[in-house]
Design a protein around this motif. Sequence first.
Motif, PDB file in Angstrom:
ATOM      1  N   LEU A 280     -14.584  13.447  -7.601  1.00 10.97           N
ATOM      2  CA  LEU A 280     -14.140  14.412  -6.600  1.00 10.97           C
ATOM      3  C   LEU A 280     -12.640  14.668  -6.710  1.00 10.97           C
ATOM      4  N   ALA A 281     -11.871  13.607  -6.919  1.00  9.84           N
ATOM      5  CA  ALA A 281     -10.427  13.789  -7.101  1.00  9.84           C
ATOM      6  C   ALA A 281     -10.143  14.654  -8.327  1.00  9.84           C
ATOM      7  N   LEU A 282     -10.925  14.437  -9.393  1.00  9.69           N
ATOM      8  CA  LEU A 282     -10.756  15.244 -10.597  1.00  9.69           C
ATOM      9  C   LEU A 282     -11.132  16.702 -10.333  1.00  9.69           C
ATOM     10  N   ALA A 283     -12.197  16.914  -9.555  1.00  8.39           N
ATOM     11  CA  ALA A 283     -12.617  18.283  -9.243  1.00  8.39           C
ATOM     12  C   ALA A 283     -11.564  19.018  -8.426  1.00  8.39           C
ATOM     13  N   LEU A 284     -10.879  18.310  -7.534  1.00  6.13           N
ATOM     14  CA  LEU A 284      -9.824  18.941  -6.749  1.00  6.13           C
ATOM     15  C   LEU A 284      -8.574  19.197  -7.583  1.00  6.13           C
ATOM     16  N   HIS A 285      -8.320  18.301  -8.542  1.00 13.59           N
ATOM     17  CA  HIS A 285      -7.116  18.423  -9.363  1.00 13.59           C
ATOM     18  C   HIS A 285      -7.314  19.353 -10.560  1.00 13.59           C
ATOM     19  N   ALA A 286      -8.428  19.180 -11.266  1.00 10.89           N
ATOM     20  CA  ALA A 286      -8.705  19.970 -12.481  1.00 10.89           C
ATOM     21  C   ALA A 286     -10.188  20.323 -12.489  1.00 10.89           C
ATOM     22  N   PRO A 287     -10.575  21.416 -11.843  1.00  7.49           N
ATOM     23  CA  PRO A 287     -12.000  21.766 -11.751  1.00  7.49           C
ATOM     24  C   PRO A 287     -12.688  21.900 -13.109  1.00  7.49           C
ATOM     25  N   ALA A 288     -11.991  22.418 -14.109  1.00  5.58           N
ATOM     26  CA  ALA A 288     -12.607  22.591 -15.424  1.00  5.58           C
ATOM     27  C   ALA A 288     -12.935  21.245 -16.053  1.00  5.58           C
ATOM     28  N   ALA A 289     -12.048  20.258 -15.876  1.00  2.88           N
ATOM     29  CA  ALA A 289     -12.329  18.919 -16.396  1.00  2.88           C
ATOM     30  C   ALA A 289     -13.539  18.317 -15.703  1.00  2.88           C
ATOM     31  N   TRP A 290     -13.682  18.588 -14.413  1.00  2.00           N
ATOM     32  CA  TRP A 290     -14.861  18.118 -13.671  1.00  2.00           C
ATOM     33  C   TRP A 290     -16.133  18.764 -14.213  1.00  2.00           C
ATOM     34  N   GLN A 291     -16.090  20.069 -14.423  1.00  3.06           N
ATOM     35  CA  GLN A 291     -17.251  20.765 -14.973  1.00  3.06           C
ATOM     36  C   GLN A 291     -17.588  20.252 -16.372  1.00  3.06           C
ATOM     37  N   LEU A 292     -16.565  20.023 -17.175  1.00  2.00           N
ATOM     38  CA  LEU A 292     -16.773  19.547 -18.544  1.00  2.00           C
ATOM     39  C   LEU A 292     -17.383  18.144 -18.551  1.00  2.00           C
ATOM     40  N   THR A 293     -16.912  17.278 -17.656  1.00  2.00           N
ATOM     41  CA  THR A 293     -17.471  15.927 -17.561  1.00  2.00           C
ATOM     42  C   THR A 293     -18.938  15.971 -17.180  1.00  2.00           C
ATOM     43  N   HIS A 294     -19.278  16.792 -16.205  1.00  2.00           N
ATOM     44  CA  HIS A 294     -20.677  16.913 -15.777  1.00  2.00           C
ATOM     45  C   HIS A 294     -21.536  17.473 -16.903  1.00  2.00           C
TER      46      HIS A 294
ATOM     47  N   PRO B 231     -20.216   5.280 -27.168  1.00  2.00           N
ATOM     48  CA  PRO B 231     -19.081   4.556 -26.572  1.00  2.00           C
ATOM     49  C   PRO B 231     -17.766   5.327 -26.628  1.00  2.00           C
ATOM     50  N   LEU B 232     -17.594   6.177 -27.629  1.00  2.00           N
ATOM     51  CA  LEU B 232     -16.333   6.911 -27.754  1.00  2.00           C
ATOM     52  C   LEU B 232     -16.186   7.977 -26.671  1.00  2.00           C
ATOM     53  N   LEU B 233     -17.294   8.330 -25.988  1.00  4.34           N
ATOM     54  CA  LEU B 233     -17.213   9.336 -24.936  1.00  4.34           C
ATOM     55  C   LEU B 233     -16.403   8.846 -23.745  1.00  4.34           C
ATOM     56  N   VAL B 234     -16.457   7.560 -23.452  1.00  2.00           N
ATOM     57  CA  VAL B 234     -15.749   7.011 -22.288  1.00  2.00           C
ATOM     58  C   VAL B 234     -14.231   7.182 -22.411  1.00  2.00           C
ATOM     59  N   PRO B 235     -13.598   6.765 -23.519  1.00  2.00           N
ATOM     60  CA  PRO B 235     -12.144   7.000 -23.615  1.00  2.00           C
ATOM     61  C   PRO B 235     -11.791   8.486 -23.636  1.00  2.00           C
ATOM     62  N   PHE B 236     -12.677   9.325 -24.185  1.00  2.00           N
ATOM     63  CA  PHE B 236     -12.403  10.771 -24.168  1.00  2.00           C
ATOM     64  C   PHE B 236     -12.362  11.283 -22.728  1.00  2.00           C
ATOM     65  N   LEU B 237     -13.340  10.888 -21.908  1.00  2.00           N
ATOM     66  CA  LEU B 237     -13.359  11.342 -20.519  1.00  2.00           C
ATOM     67  C   LEU B 237     -12.178  10.777 -19.740  1.00  2.00           C
ATOM     68  N   ASN B 238     -11.780   9.560 -20.037  1.00  2.00           N
ATOM     69  CA  ASN B 238     -10.609   8.992 -19.355  1.00  2.00           C
ATOM     70  C   ASN B 238      -9.344   9.774 -19.696  1.00  2.00           C
ATOM     71  N   MET B 239      -9.182  10.167 -20.949  1.00  2.00           N
ATOM     72  CA  MET B 239      -8.021  10.975 -21.327  1.00  2.00           C
ATOM     73  C   MET B 239      -8.126  12.376 -20.748  1.00  2.00           C
ATOM     74  N   LEU B 240      -9.371  12.870 -20.616  1.00  2.00           N
ATOM     75  CA  LEU B 240      -9.562  14.212 -20.066  1.00  2.00           C
ATOM     76  C   LEU B 240      -9.049  14.297 -18.638  1.00  2.00           C
ATOM     77  N   ARG B 241      -9.208  13.208 -17.875  1.00  4.47           N
ATOM     78  CA  ARG B 241      -8.753  13.199 -16.485  1.00  4.47           C
ATOM     79  C   ARG B 241      -7.228  13.274 -16.379  1.00  4.47           C
ATOM     80  N   ARG B 242      -6.529  12.913 -17.452  1.00  2.84           N
ATOM     81  CA  ARG B 242      -5.069  12.914 -17.421  1.00  2.84           C
ATOM     82  C   ARG B 242      -4.467  14.096 -18.182  1.00  2.84           C
ATOM     83  N   THR B 243      -5.344  15.016 -18.611  1.00  2.00           N
ATOM     84  CA  THR B 243      -4.876  16.134 -19.413  1.00  2.00           C
ATOM     85  C   THR B 243      -4.544  17.324 -18.520  1.00  2.00           C
ATOM     86  N   ASP B 244      -3.727  18.213 -19.027  1.00  3.46           N
ATOM     87  CA  ASP B 244      -3.307  19.409 -18.294  1.00  3.46           C
ATOM     88  C   ASP B 244      -4.532  20.239 -17.897  1.00  3.46           C
ATOM     89  N   PRO B 245      -4.658  20.627 -16.619  1.00  7.70           N
ATOM     90  CA  PRO B 245      -5.827  21.394 -16.170  1.00  7.70           C
ATOM     91  C   PRO B 245      -6.019  22.705 -16.922  1.00  7.70           C
TER      92      PRO B 245
END
Length: 578
Positions: free
Chosen positions: A261-275, A421-435
């Motif tokens: 939810l925090a990611l969706a409020l901060h970077a909606p596209a990253a939230w959509q991409l994660t889902h 397993p490599l998907l987890v670090p990708f999603l973690n970096m995605l949360r810190r990337t420019d929206p």
Amino acid sequence: MTPLPRHQSIFFLVLRRMRMPLILLIVIMAISVLGLTLAPGVDADGKVQHLSIFHAFYFISYTATTIGFGEIPYAFSDQQRLWVMISIYLSVIGWAYTLGSLFSLLSDRNLQQAFAIQRFSRSVRRLREPFYLVCGYGETGRLVCDALDRLRHRAVVIELDESRVGEIELQGYVADVPAIAADVRNPETLKFAGLTHPQCVGVIALTNDDESNLAVAISARLLAPKIPVLCRAQRAETAATMTAFGTRHVINPFQEFAETLALALHAPAAWQLTHWLTGLPGTTVERYRNPPRGHWILCGHGRFGQQMVSAMDAEAVPVTIIDRDLPDDLEHRWVHGEGTSPDALHQAGVLAAVGIIAATRSDIDNLSIAVAARELNDSLFVILRQNHYANRALFEAYDADTTVVPSEIIGHECLAILSTPLLVPFLNMLRRTDPAWCTGLFEHLTDRLGWDVPEVWSVRINLATAPALYRRLMRGETVTLAMLLRSPQDRAERLECEVLYLDRDADDHRMAPDADTALRAGDEILLAGKPGSRNGFALTIANEHTLNYVLAGTDLPGGWIWERMAGSRKAAPRPNLP
């Protein structure tokens, strides 16, 4: 229930339970034989004679077991016939007692479970392919086992509820799933289930009891320290203890959604991409309405509600709490009452709010809250907590903006960790990337691959998984991603997949690397693509002939004879042309 340590344990259990009936039968047989040898009889000449022990035992054996009747070697005297009648009634009593004890033993729960453990342990020992040990077959365990079966991974299940164990046989899995009704807190149960089996590649603890999951984590750490463990935890204290024992992945569904939810409020596209990337294979994801920023209302301040408040605070989003208990959070605006009450909703400012979170423990109350709030403000962004997967039809009928199902959150997270397993670090970096960058990546991926949940996989460039590509790179050839992502059927066409992440060194991680990035031996890349693209890519990097066609557009000769002929043609001098 403590598993039996040896196959002979069942045999000794039967002997203990059948000891008195067997002793009674032996005593009756001995008395009957002894009495028949002592009873006087007469032979054909009228002389007194006594049966030998052999003849007496033979007669009692076929008479006491109701096989038949015959007086041997001569007709019996009255004394012998009287004793035979006594022996028959004694044997009937003895056999009735013995058979009753035997039927009681066969219906005994301990013996049935002992047989079940023996069958279960035998099927686990016979496994010759990698498998995951799944502890708990509730809603979450069922989703995980379904996903593992679709990914062609074997699973072994331990579940305390016998009725759930019986459901496994009705699921129609491609491969047999050995299952046992037992307590996962018993280390012996885990050992029988294959914790120390050489083919066990992971342990997944998904029970709804934190203590049981913690016991699994501790047992796995001590008995099989090299096996990765993935555990579900509802309390922060339990999660901290699991992490201290070396558990690689601890999943708290409420915390996971709070971060989402925090990611969706901060970077909606990253939230959509994660889902989109972590959805269940074979499903289609629709573009969701992004949660708006503004005033929110939270109904229910339990564990889930507290996580939601923390997510709102992290994004500086104001929130008003409605709860029937007295306020215990003085930093936020609080309304004492029921979320289903229009008066409480009005006091919380529902008319000016942009969103509402129904976070109580009751599915019916959450649906009632959403319906009441939407009647007052039909533009609200509604987040519903669904506690029980069985109520899915009701929540689908309401059509909330977001439905929080803890079992699905854990299932999706497990699927992402286990399959790639490599998907987890990708999603973690995605949360810190420019929206803005996330928005561009999301639009590019969905334009190319559509809205169906893609197949996500990772490949390490080594001799085992990519022998053809590895040999070329070790010879010093330059191969870029653009050169490699071509169709093995027609190199003029691109494979329907995209590279999401490149992991090269400890400090070299690249999100969505450029097409002209040159690959190196030992690189690990994360890809997402349409069904079929994974097989095409695997063929390219593994087969020398396919790789040569993709890179150079020429076909290498196949087989020793054709390679010899091709070599001789290359060596032959060209004729002088006029």
